[in-house]
Every structure is written in structure tokens, then in C-alpha cells.
Design an enzyme around this catalytic site. Structure first.
Site, PDB file in Angstrom:
ATOM      1  N   TYR A   1      -7.852   3.205 -15.399  1.00  0.00           N
ATOM      2  CA  TYR A   1      -7.568   3.834 -16.698  1.00  0.00           C
ATOM      3  C   TYR A   1      -7.101   2.849 -17.774  1.00  0.00           C
ATOM      4  O   TYR A   1      -6.899   3.240 -18.927  1.00  0.00           O
ATOM      5  CB  TYR A   1      -6.568   4.986 -16.535  1.00  0.00           C
ATOM      6  CG  TYR A   1      -7.199   6.275 -16.011  1.00  0.00           C
ATOM      7  CD1 TYR A   1      -8.542   6.322 -15.651  1.00  0.00           C
ATOM      8  CD2 TYR A   1      -6.463   7.448 -15.896  1.00  0.00           C
ATOM      9  CE1 TYR A   1      -9.132   7.480 -15.173  1.00  0.00           C
ATOM     10  CE2 TYR A   1      -7.042   8.623 -15.430  1.00  0.00           C
ATOM     11  CZ  TYR A   1      -8.375   8.638 -15.061  1.00  0.00           C
ATOM     12  OH  TYR A   1      -8.949   9.792 -14.605  1.00  0.00           O
TER      13      TYR A   1
ATOM     14  N   SER B   1      -2.051   4.704 -14.218  1.00  0.00           N
ATOM     15  CA  SER B   1      -2.945   4.357 -15.351  1.00  0.00           C
ATOM     16  C   SER B   1      -3.251   2.867 -15.518  1.00  0.00           C
ATOM     17  O   SER B   1      -4.036   2.515 -16.392  1.00  0.00           O
ATOM     18  CB  SER B   1      -2.409   4.886 -16.703  1.00  0.00           C
ATOM     19  OG  SER B   1      -2.679   6.251 -16.844  1.00  0.00           O
ATOM     20  N   THR B   2      -2.632   1.996 -14.693  1.00  0.00           N
ATOM     21  CA  THR B   2      -2.826   0.559 -14.939  1.00  0.00           C
ATOM     22  C   THR B   2      -4.041  -0.029 -14.238  1.00  0.00           C
ATOM     23  O   THR B   2      -4.276  -1.233 -14.316  1.00  0.00           O
ATOM     24  CB  THR B   2      -1.584  -0.259 -14.513  1.00  0.00           C
ATOM     25  OG1 THR B   2      -1.439  -0.156 -13.088  1.00  0.00           O
ATOM     26  CG2 THR B   2      -0.330   0.226 -15.206  1.00  0.00           C
ATOM     27  N   GLY B   3      -4.801   0.812 -13.538  1.00  0.00           N
ATOM     28  CA  GLY B   3      -6.007   0.326 -12.872  1.00  0.00           C
ATOM     29  C   GLY B   3      -7.231   0.710 -13.686  1.00  0.00           C
ATOM     30  O   GLY B   3      -7.428   0.227 -14.806  1.00  0.00           O
TER      31      GLY B   3
ATOM     32  N   ASN C   1      -7.338  11.852 -10.894  1.00  0.00           N
ATOM     33  CA  ASN C   1      -8.042  12.173 -12.144  1.00  0.00           C
ATOM     34  C   ASN C   1      -8.056  13.687 -12.280  1.00  0.00           C
ATOM     35  O   ASN C   1      -7.706  14.401 -11.341  1.00  0.00           O
ATOM     36  CB  ASN C   1      -9.441  11.560 -12.188  1.00  0.00           C
ATOM     37  CG  ASN C   1     -10.285  12.007 -11.019  1.00  0.00           C
ATOM     38  OD1 ASN C   1     -10.455  13.211 -10.797  1.00  0.00           O
ATOM     39  ND2 ASN C   1     -10.787  11.066 -10.238  1.00  0.00           N
TER      40      ASN C   1
ATOM     41  N   GLY D   1      -9.501   3.512  -6.465  1.00  0.00           N
ATOM     42  CA  GLY D   1      -8.133   3.002  -6.561  1.00  0.00           C
ATOM     43  C   GLY D   1      -7.179   3.678  -5.597  1.00  0.00           C
ATOM     44  O   GLY D   1      -7.513   3.975  -4.450  1.00  0.00           O
ATOM     45  N   VAL D   2      -5.996   3.939  -6.097  1.00  0.00           N
ATOM     46  CA  VAL D   2      -4.946   4.504  -5.242  1.00  0.00           C
ATOM     47  C   VAL D   2      -5.320   5.925  -4.784  1.00  0.00           C
ATOM     48  O   VAL D   2      -4.980   6.341  -3.669  1.00  0.00           O
ATOM     49  CB  VAL D   2      -3.583   4.430  -5.974  1.00  0.00           C
ATOM     50  CG1 VAL D   2      -3.451   5.425  -7.081  1.00  0.00           C
ATOM     51  CG2 VAL D   2      -2.439   4.568  -4.990  1.00  0.00           C
ATOM     52  N   ASP D   3      -6.023   6.633  -5.610  1.00  0.00           N
ATOM     53  CA  ASP D   3      -6.482   7.992  -5.266  1.00  0.00           C
ATOM     54  C   ASP D   3      -7.354   7.955  -4.006  1.00  0.00           C
ATOM     55  O   ASP D   3      -7.111   8.704  -3.040  1.00  0.00           O
ATOM     56  CB  ASP D   3      -7.294   8.517  -6.471  1.00  0.00           C
ATOM     57  CG  ASP D   3      -7.541  10.008  -6.431  1.00  0.00           C
ATOM     58  OD1 ASP D   3      -7.060  10.670  -5.505  1.00  0.00           O
ATOM     59  OD2 ASP D   3      -8.218  10.507  -7.354  1.00  0.00           O
TER      60      ASP D   3
ATOM     61  N   ASP E   1       0.854  -1.188   0.000  1.00  0.00           N
ATOM     62  CA  ASP E   1       0.000   0.000   0.000  1.00  0.00           C
ATOM     63  C   ASP E   1       0.889   1.236   0.000  1.00  0.00           C
ATOM     64  O   ASP E   1       1.625   1.482   0.951  1.00  0.00           O
ATOM     65  CB  ASP E   1      -0.858  -0.045   1.270  1.00  0.00           C
ATOM     66  CG  ASP E   1      -1.785   1.138   1.378  1.00  0.00           C
ATOM     67  OD1 ASP E   1      -1.777   2.014   0.483  1.00  0.00           O
ATOM     68  OD2 ASP E   1      -2.525   1.196   2.388  1.00  0.00           O
TER      69      ASP E   1
HETATM   70  P1  ADP Z   1      -5.581   4.789 -12.700  1.00  0.00           P
HETATM   71  O1  ADP Z   1      -6.917   5.474 -12.720  1.00  0.00           O
HETATM   72  O2  ADP Z   1      -4.433   5.748 -13.009  1.00  0.00           O
HETATM   73  O3  ADP Z   1      -5.563   3.546 -13.509  1.00  0.00           O
HETATM   74  P2  ADP Z   1      -5.843   3.247 -10.229  1.00  0.00           P
HETATM   75  O4  ADP Z   1      -5.788   3.781  -8.850  1.00  0.00           O
HETATM   76  O5  ADP Z   1      -7.124   2.672 -10.693  1.00  0.00           O
HETATM   77  O6  ADP Z   1      -5.334   4.450 -11.167  1.00  0.00           O
HETATM   78  O7  ADP Z   1      -4.714   2.154 -10.418  1.00  0.00           O
HETATM   79  C1  ADP Z   1      -3.336   2.411 -10.563  1.00  0.00           C
HETATM   80  C2  ADP Z   1      -2.564   1.271  -9.946  1.00  0.00           C
HETATM   81  O8  ADP Z   1      -2.514   1.454  -8.531  1.00  0.00           O
HETATM   82  C3  ADP Z   1      -3.182  -0.103 -10.171  1.00  0.00           C
HETATM   83  O9  ADP Z   1      -2.157  -0.998 -10.575  1.00  0.00           O
HETATM   84  C4  ADP Z   1      -3.733  -0.489  -8.795  1.00  0.00           C
HETATM   85  O10 ADP Z   1      -3.685  -1.888  -8.569  1.00  0.00           O
HETATM   86  C5  ADP Z   1      -2.762   0.234  -7.898  1.00  0.00           C
HETATM   87  N1  ADP Z   1      -3.229   0.543  -6.524  1.00  0.00           N
HETATM   88  C6  ADP Z   1      -4.493   0.668  -6.055  1.00  0.00           C
HETATM   89  N2  ADP Z   1      -4.477   0.977  -4.743  1.00  0.00           N
HETATM   90  C7  ADP Z   1      -3.165   1.040  -4.377  1.00  0.00           C
HETATM   91  C8  ADP Z   1      -2.482   1.301  -3.148  1.00  0.00           C
HETATM   92  N3  ADP Z   1      -3.139   1.575  -2.014  1.00  0.00           N
HETATM   93  N4  ADP Z   1      -1.124   1.273  -3.150  1.00  0.00           N
HETATM   94  C9  ADP Z   1      -0.427   1.012  -4.293  1.00  0.00           C
HETATM   95  N5  ADP Z   1      -1.003   0.760  -5.471  1.00  0.00           N
HETATM   96  C10 ADP Z   1      -2.366   0.771  -5.518  1.00  0.00           C
END
Ligand code: ADP
Length: 174
Positions: free
Chosen positions: A127, A123-125, A24, A32-34, A10
Site C-alpha cells: 500500500y 500500509s507500509t508494504g 485488504n 504480504g503479511v495477509d 514473522d
Molecule cells: P499493506 O498492503 O498494508 O502495505 P503488506 O503486507 O504489503 O501490507 O505490508 C505491511 C508490512 O508488513 C510491510 O512492512 C511488510 O514488510 C510487512 N510484512 C510482510 N510479511 C510480514 C510478516 N510475515 N510478519 C511481519 N511483517 C510482515
């Protein structure tokens, strides 16, 4: 690649000077990470984002660019928010835009005086950027950026082991 650390977990737990948020363009939070960063960092980060939106980017932060806020309750002092490309919308600009996210965030970290920075796989989630293509771009940018910058350390934080292993496999193949 001594000063590139590959990690699983995390990103909100990273003890670094700056962590990067795959935000975004609204800067007002998302999934996601945001979402994880805003949940862990608390309302101070969102307040700072709202102020930036109002004062600097009323139409939203353009793809590939970044802004910085405080880290709120996070260990990191700064959060660098960048907007990755949406894969099914970026066409021939995808690679350039994704590379820009990494380059601009690295430049910003240096300007902030940071000696370390943690990135998620931008961008790998949600997006939808193919993880192997994104891995190659992230690695090329970071590796070139770090040439001659021995004092700088970059953490690439993957959410799970499969993603980290795919990254390692991709960069070894080329
Ligand atoms: P995007 O919209 O840019 O694709 P996401 O948040 O959906 O962003 O995903 C980007 C990457 O971050 C993905 O590979 C996802 O698995 C990963 N991710 C999601 N939550 C976390 C976290 N708490 N820590 C690290 N990576 C994360």
C-alpha cells in the site's frame, strides 16, 4: 515505552492474544503479511472472513475499520483484520485513516479481553505508505493509547531489521 516491544520477524509466530492483519477490503486474502497469516493460520480464518463479508460487509471492509476472526492454527487466539489506506489514494485523509487502524484494533483487543496484541507495519508494504511517516503515526497512537493502561502490552513487529531501525530512528528524532 516499557509496554511497547519492538520486534523483527514473522508476526504469525507471535504468542499474543491477538495479531493484527494488514488486510485488504475484500477480506479474502492477499500478499504480504495477509498472505502469511492465511498460510500459517489455515483455512478457518478465510472461512470466517468470507462469512463476515457475506453477513456484515457485502461491499468490503472500509479503510480504517477492523473485524475479528479466530486465529485458526496460529498461536494467537484472535486475528484482527484492518484495512490500511492506500497511500496514493488517501490524500489528506491518509494519517487519520492509518491512525484509525491502530486505534480501532487496540479498542477491539481490549473488548476481547486481550492483554497483548501484535501489529505489523500497516500500509507500509504493497500500500506504499512512507515508512517513516507511518512509524510516527503508529508510535503516537500506541503511546497515547497505553497511557494509564499498564496491563496492556503492544508488540510492533517489523519484517526486517532495517524497518525496525528506521522506526526507532524516526521516533527518536521528534
Ligand atoms: P499493506 O498492503 O498494508 O502495505 P503488506 O503486507 O504489503 O501490507 O505490508 C505491511 C508490512 O508488513 C510491510 O512492512 C511488510 O514488510 C510487512 N510484512 C510482510 N510479511 C510480514 C510478516 N510475515 N510478519 C511481519 N511483517 C510482515
Amino acid at each position: 515505552m516499557d509496554n511497547i516491544l519492538l520486534k523483527t520477524g514473522d508476526i504469525t509466530k507471535e504468542k499474543v492474544c491477538a495479531i493484527v492483519n494488514a488486510a485488504n477490503s475484500s477480506l479474502l486474502g492477499g500478499g504480504g503479511v495477509d498472505g502469511a497469516i492465511h498460510r500459517a493460520g489455515g483455512p478457518e480464518i478465510l472461512e470466517a472472513c468470507k462469512k463476515i463479508r457475506k453477513e456484515e460487509y457485502p461491499h468490503g471492509l472500509p479503510t480504517g475499520e477492523c473485524v475479528v476472526t479466530n486465529g485458526g492454527n496460529l498461536e494467537a487466539m484472535h486475528v484482527i483484520h484492518t484495512v490500511g489506506p492506500i497511500y496514493n489514494q488517501c490524500r489528506e485523509k491518509c494519517a487519520f485513516l492509518l491512525a484509525s487502524c491502530y486505534t480501532n484494533a487496540l479498542n477491539m483487543a481490549v473488548e476481547l479481553g486481550c492483554k497483548n496484541i501484535a501489529f505489523p507495519a500497516i500500509s507500509t508494504g504493497i500500500y506504499g505508505y512512507p515508512k517513516d511517516e507511518a512509524a510516527q503515526i503508529a508510535y503516537n497512537v500506541v503511546k497515547n493509547y497505553l497511557k494509564g493502561k499498564d496491563e496492556m502490552e503492544v508488540h510492533l513487529v517489523f519484517h526486517n531489521n532495517e524497518d525496525k531501525e528506521l522506526f526507532m530512528k524516526t521516533i527518536q528524532e521528534k
